[in-house]
Each structure stands twice: as C-alpha cells, then as structure tokens.
Design a protein around this motif. Structure first.
Motif, PDB file in Angstrom:
ATOM      1  N   CYS A 191      11.066   5.930  61.623  1.00 16.16           N
ATOM      2  CA  CYS A 191      10.479   4.148  61.576  1.00 16.16           C
ATOM      3  C   CYS A 191      12.311   3.671  61.352  1.00 16.16           C
ATOM      4  CB  CYS A 191      10.011   4.296  60.194  1.00 16.16           C
ATOM      5  SG  CYS A 191       9.211   2.543  59.731  1.00 16.16           S
ATOM      6  N   CYS A 244      12.132   3.035  56.961  1.00 18.04           N
ATOM      7  CA  CYS A 244      11.213   3.412  55.496  1.00 18.04           C
ATOM      8  C   CYS A 244      11.944   4.973  56.047  1.00 18.04           C
ATOM      9  CB  CYS A 244      10.250   3.813  55.233  1.00 18.04           C
ATOM     10  SG  CYS A 244       8.814   4.919  56.546  1.00 18.04           S
ATOM     11  N   CYS A 259       4.855   3.166  62.754  1.00 19.62           N
ATOM     12  CA  CYS A 259       5.303   3.792  61.722  1.00 19.62           C
ATOM     13  C   CYS A 259       3.854   2.924  60.872  1.00 19.62           C
ATOM     14  CB  CYS A 259       6.376   3.827  60.733  1.00 19.62           C
ATOM     15  SG  CYS A 259       6.438   3.924  58.654  1.00 19.62           S
ATOM     16  N   CYS A 277       4.520   0.813  57.353  1.00 20.72           N
ATOM     17  CA  CYS A 277       5.846  -0.467  57.622  1.00 20.72           C
ATOM     18  C   CYS A 277       5.175  -0.907  58.797  1.00 20.72           C
ATOM     19  CB  CYS A 277       7.227  -0.083  58.183  1.00 20.72           C
ATOM     20  SG  CYS A 277       7.929   0.697  56.805  1.00 20.72           S
TER      21      CYS A 277
HETATM   22 ZN   LIG Z   1       7.977   2.983  58.301  1.00 16.87          ZN
END
Ligand SMILES: [Zn+2]
Lengths: 313, 388
Positions: A198, A201, A212, A215
């Motif tokens: 990702c 993160c 992700c 997110c």
């Molecule tokens: Zn993420």
C-alpha cells in the motif's frame, strides 16, 4: 499490462422446498390433471393460488378447481428459447386467465409464429405425458377454438399429496480475479510469491487484491515475500470434506510469510499433526503442474518468538 | 428534535427444529409474525411497515424474500425493506426497523428474520468454487478454530472453558420451549468427551443447523401506552463493520465490535457494563466465543473473560447471566439467530422469559456478529423508558 485472467464460474445447487398446504394441493393437482385456484376473502379466485390473501393478509385455503381452457391476457414472443425453458422451438410467453379464475397464470404457448398470437385468443392446457407434481406438468398451452371446458369439483384433497419439491438453481458467471491477482498467479507459475504494498500504510498484502482494504488506495508496487514464513495459529481438521482429496487429520494454518503483513491460509505437512505449533517456521512444497504450493513443511530454523508474530494471527 | 423512544411490544418465535417440512418459508415466517402480533394484541392493519432479514442468498436460494413474502407478512400497500449483513442480519434488521420508529417515519413496524437451513446447505454456500483460488480447506468451524487457538494462547485460558460454556448453554436451553436442542441427558463429561472436529473446537461446542423464524413489533410511545404487556425500551443500538481481512485485524477482539459496544453504552449512559448491565444474549456459534466476546464487549479486561465463565458468573443464576435462552449453541437458524438474541434480551426486561427469566433483569444486551467477524449489531433494552 498482461491480459487479465478470466474463467467460467458455474454455481448450481438443488435447493429443496417444503410446500405447505396450498402449494402442495396445487402441484399435486397438476399431477392429477387438475388446476386449482384459491378463493380470497372478497370472492376472487387466484390462479396460481397463494397462501395469504393479498388484500386482507388473512390465511386462505378454500381451493376451487378451474377449467383447463382460458384466454390470453397478454403475451411476448420468445425468438430463441434457452436451456430449461418449456419448449425448444420459438414460442410465446403468455399470461392465461383460465375459465373460472380472476387472475392469470404465466406459461408458454405453442404457436407457429407471433402472427398466430393475439391478446384475447382462446387456449387450452396441453398436459405433459409424465407428470410429477410440477408447473411443467402443464407442458404448455395450445390454441383452442371450442367451447370453454367445464371444471371438475376438486377441493384439493388427493391421495399421496406432494409435500416438497427440488428447485435446482444455476448461475453462470464469467469470473475475473482482476489485475493484481492475475499478476500474483503469474508469479506463482515461476514459484515466486509476490504481493503488493500500500502506498500509504506500507502494508504488504499477499495475495494482493489491488487495493488496500484499510486505506482504500490502489496498490501497484510489487514485493516478493517468503518463501519462508511462520505458523501464527492453526487448527487440526478431523472431518473429511467432500471433494477434497486430503487425508484427515491435517493441519490448517495461518502462515505469515516473511515480509507480508497479513497471514495466508494453507495446509502443513511433513510433520506429525500433533507436533505443529504456533511459531513453527515453514516453507512451501511445490508439486509439478500445480498452481499453488501443495502444502508448507517445517524448515530447520528455531521457532519464531511470539512477540514477532502476535499481530499476524 | 430528539428521537422518538422505541418500545418492543410484541415478540414471536417458532419452535426451532432441524427441519420444518410441514410449512413453506411463507408459512414459517407467518407463524412468528402472528405470534408477535398476538403478543402485542395488534392486527395487520396496525402495522405501518415491514423490515425483513435473512441469511446470505446462497444459503437457501431465496434471492428476493421481500417479493416472495410480502403477502404472508401483510406488507401489501406498505413499505417493505430487506436488510443484508450475513450472520448479524437479525440484529441489523431489528435496528433498521427501530430507526424507522425513532425517526418518526413510522409509528409501528413489524420486523422479522428467518432461515430454513434444512432446504439448503450453508457449508456449500460458504465454499463456492472460485476459479484460480485454492479451495477452502476447512468450512466455518475451520475458519474460526484458529482464532480460538489464538485466544487461548493470548489469555492462557484452560482447555476446558469451551466445554463449560457448551454445557451451560445446553442446560439453559432445557428451560426454553422454543430452543432447538433439548439434550435432557447432557453432562459436562459428555461435552468434554465429544470428538474434536476442528481442534481446539469439539463437536458439542458447535451450533446446530435449524429451521426457525423470529418477529418483533416495535412501536413509539403512543403504541407502548396501548400495549397490553410491559414493553422493552430501546436504550441504545448500533452497528459497525470492518473488512474480513486486513493487516492488523484482530480476530480475537475485532475493533468494530469494541466500537459498536462503546456506541451503545454511550447512548444508554452505561459507564461500567459489568455493573450496569444485568444479562447478555450474545452470538456464540462456537462456545469459546463467550469469553472472547465478554472481553470485546467490555465485561472483562483483555485475557480475563474466561474467568467469568469458569467461576459461574455467566450461569443462569450467576451475577452476569449469558445466553439464558440456550443461545446460538442450542438454536441456529442463521438468518434469524441475531434477532433471537435481540428478542430474548427484550423478553428478559419485559419479565416474559418464563423458566429462563433472570429475576429483576432491568437492562439486557442483545448482540450479533456476522461474516468473518466483520459485521456487528447490538442493542441494549431496558424495563424503563430512556431517560427515566
Ligand atoms: Zn493502506
């Protein structure tokens, strides 16, 4: 970008249905060449019958026989019948109000072409030769230019009534696993396990799903992980599943591959099932021609410390 | 403008069994609905809207229950809604119905959830053969068993806790005439000796497969004032969701569950759930989930839930009874199981739970979860209206 994989996915299941008193009488009636309706509180006759009055919601069970002749109330021509439809040659879908009924029944009309069908035309039931207690006991309707038939006086009591039916369902999909999983599967063929990171993160997902889940961002950066990993938790499966050629007991484990931020699920072999433990270090065992590792087996490394994998259970 | 207080004035369940071959699905839901109306002494004409929930469609092959069941549920000419949230659906369905009353959209709403597991195969529905994926190896029990092992490792709980829960819940079910399993000859020794299916989960620590339905009548203050029996009052209700799998997911104590409970307690003014709540009907399909949810819901500190079970706190005569009805371990029509938890919580604060009544229960929590521990729905009901 390489072409995204796709494959047919067919889901089918023989659902069963208990009929209850009204549908039991209706379908058993068809088996006996009798069409039944149900009389509502306000005196109308509904065909096919229902268990509950659509106006008052009261339970209704006053069954009345209607005639096997009736009138087309509307229709649509079916140029290309599909598998499982009532007729193999082009036919009309018709709503037929049977003589003695106040509502219309959906079925097929056998006619030479759309020019031979019209609203208001008279039709009659063509019974199937073999009847089992199903809507297909009416093979179809056919044009009828005689007098209306006289209904019998059945009230729905039959010997050996049908209590349940099998209602097979089938759905045909074209399934695509998408870009990220296509890349993952491509790498597996070279016995490499490749996830995606990702951008926000920085977590590495294996198998990757293209975004992700935390997110909500698309992932693109590919990261090779493993091939070794740690058993974070597991269970010992003692019941043999249908369609799975695996001897029981076997160990079904969550394995955090080195470099991955989420455990994947796989079988553990090469060790007695009762010696598998949390923290065991494992590596994949590949077999010729298989897409996935057949199972994971212990390496000779010492067990991982609980602190190193406790967030990856 | 403040919310309208919501009252439960009617509750109906079918006698849950392995297979109800004598009724159609319409006949099954109808039976629960009629009982709820009778309890509230209302007729179909008194209902303004119907909210229905059921298990995921592949579980029984009914894709549009709202279409098929409208006339069986007296919904013709009225709004009818359907709710989907996997195993937690019975709870979410009740909350959607409650929100319609709280928002003064409708005065009186019938809510209902059902499942006929005998007409399908949930295991099949959970293991569809997705192309390019390795077949799932283990089914529902195999999915949850590794999380139970993780809980045991994390908490240091003795191996026997799961059996204590199963024994307690099956004994409680003997006092509930609607429960599916009535195992009169059950002993703790038998539970402990039952085979390991998905080690560490034993056969007797798993839920049955049931046919059943549950219905409730929810109404506003005016409706409650006309009710023939004491109502249950909604003091707080919430739903939360999270992905099935994500980096950092805590399967033992999911964040969505903690957040959902905290929201309910905030609405109801609960400072200390262990002190302020009298009993809990929680969704426990595998017995080890009792100590896990006790922690997730804030009744015990992390790693301490099993001590409440072991010391008898969660027994019917304990200080925080859990699953007085016998719970999901004794009755599991999946689509209805969440609503049964909510309805049983309401029965307790109404003083109508019969032999499994907890004396003086004033505030009781109903809890449901579903999917891969990804959907949560909860309500707290009380014997007195909110703010009193
Ligand atoms: Zn993420």
């Amino acid at each position: 970008m390489p072409e995204v994989l796709s494959a047919p996915l067919v889901l089918e299941f023989p659902f069963t249905r208990s009929l209850g008193p009204v549908q039991s009488a209706f379908l058993t009636g068809l088996r006996e060449r009798v069409v039944l309706g149900v009389r509502t509180t306000d005196g109308r006759v509904l065909v096919p019958p229902v268990e509950y009055d659509p106006v008052t919601a009261e339970e209704i069970h006053d069954l009345v026989e209607v005639a096997p002749t009736g009138t087309v109330t509307t229709w649509a021509w079916n140029h290309a019948p599909r598998r499982g439809q009532p007729l193999a040659t082009p036919f009309a879908w018709v709503l037929v109000r049977l003589d003695g009924a106040d509502t219309a029944l959906l079925h097929a009309l056998d006619a030479p072409g759309p020019d031979a069908v019209r609203t208001g035309m008279r039709v009659r039931v063509r019974w199937a030769e073999e009847r089992t207690g199903a809507i297909t006991d009416i093979a179809c309707f056919e044009p009828h230019d005689g007098e209306p038939a006289q209904p019998g006086d059945s009230t729905g009591a039959f010997a050996d009534p049908l209590r349940g039916i099998v209602a097979p369902a089938r759905l045909d999909y074209t399934y695509s696993p998408g870009r990220a999983q296509t890349a993952y599967i491509g790498a597996l063929s070279a016995r490499r396990i490749v996830g995606e990171r990702c951008p926000s993160c920085r977590k590495v997902y294996v198998p990757p799903r293209g975004a992700c889940p935390t997110c909500g961002l698309a992932t693109a950066e590919q990261v090779e992980v493993g091939p070794r990993g740690t058993v974070t938790t597991f269970c010992i499966v003692n019941i043999k599943a249908k369609n799975l050629d695996i001897e029981v007991p076997y160990v079904y484990a969550h394995i955090a591959l080195d470099g991955a931020d989420l455990a994947l699920h796989a079988r553990i072999g090469g060790i007695p099932y009762d010696r598998v433990r949390m923290g065991l270090r494992v590596e994949p065992v590949w077999t010729e021609g298989a897409r996935y590792p057949d199972h994971y087996r212990p390496t000779s490394e010492p067990d991982a410390d609980y602190e190193t994998y406790k967030e990856l259970l | 403008m403040s919310k309208e207080p919501v009252a439960v004035t009617g509750i109906g369940q079918t006698k849950h069994v392995a297979a109800r071959r004598d009724v159609s699905i319409a006949g099954l839901v109808r039976e629960a609905a009629i009982r709820a109306l009778a309890d509230a002494e209302l007729t179909w004409a008194d209902i303004d809207a119907v909210v229905i929930g059921k298990a995921p469609d592949f579980f029984e092959g009914v894709m549009m229950p709202e279409l098929y069941l409208a006339d069986a549920l007296g919904a013709v000419g009225k709004p009818m809604l359907r709710v989907h949230t996997a195993g937690s659906v019975g709870g979410s369905t009740a909350l959607v119905a409650a929100n319609l009353v709280a928002a003064r959209v409708h005065g009186t709403v019938l809510t209902l959830a059902f499942e006929k597991q005998s007409e399908s195969n949930a295991m099949w529905g959970l293991s569809l053969p997705i192309p390019f994926q390795q077949p799932l190896l283990a089914g529902a029990g195999g999915f949850f068993a590794p999380h139970v092992r993780a809980y045991m490792r994390r908490s240091g709980a003795p191996d026997t806790i799961g059996s204590l829960v199963a024994y307690k819940d099956r004994r409680n079910a003997l006092k509930n005439p609607y429960a599916h399993l009535h195992e009169h000859d059950i002993t703790l020794e038998k539970v402990l000796a039952s085979p390991m299916l998905w080690d560490p989960i034993r056969y007797s620590e798993t839920c049955p497969s049931s046919d059943g339905a549950c219905a409730m009548v929810l109404t506003d203050r005016a409706g409650a004032a006309r009710a023939p029996r004491p109502p249950a009052w909604l003091l707080g209700g919430a739903m939360r969701s999270e992905p099935t799998l994500f980096a950092g997911k805590d399967f033992v104590s999911p964040q969505a569950g903690k957040d959902c409970a905290a929201d309910v307690y905030r609405q109801a003014g609960i400072a200390d759930p262990r002190r302020d709540i009298d009993a809990v009907e929680m969704y426990v399909p595998f017995s080890w989930y009792e100590p896990m949810w006790l922690e997730n819901l804030g009744f015990a500190a992390e790693g301490e839930g099993w001590k409440l079970t072991e010391s008898g706190v969660t027994a019917l005569d304990g200080d925080l009874p859990v699953n007085m009805s016998g719970g999901v371990l004794s009755t599991n029509p999946i689509g209805a199981s969440g609503m049964i938890r909510f309805a049983e919580a309401a029965l307790q604060v109404r003083g109508q739970a019969g032999e499994h009544q907890v004396d003086g229960a004033r505030r009781v929590l109903g809890h449901a979860y579903g999917g891969g521990s990804q959907f949560f729905s909860m309500w707290l009901v009380g014997s007195a209206p909110p703010g009193s």
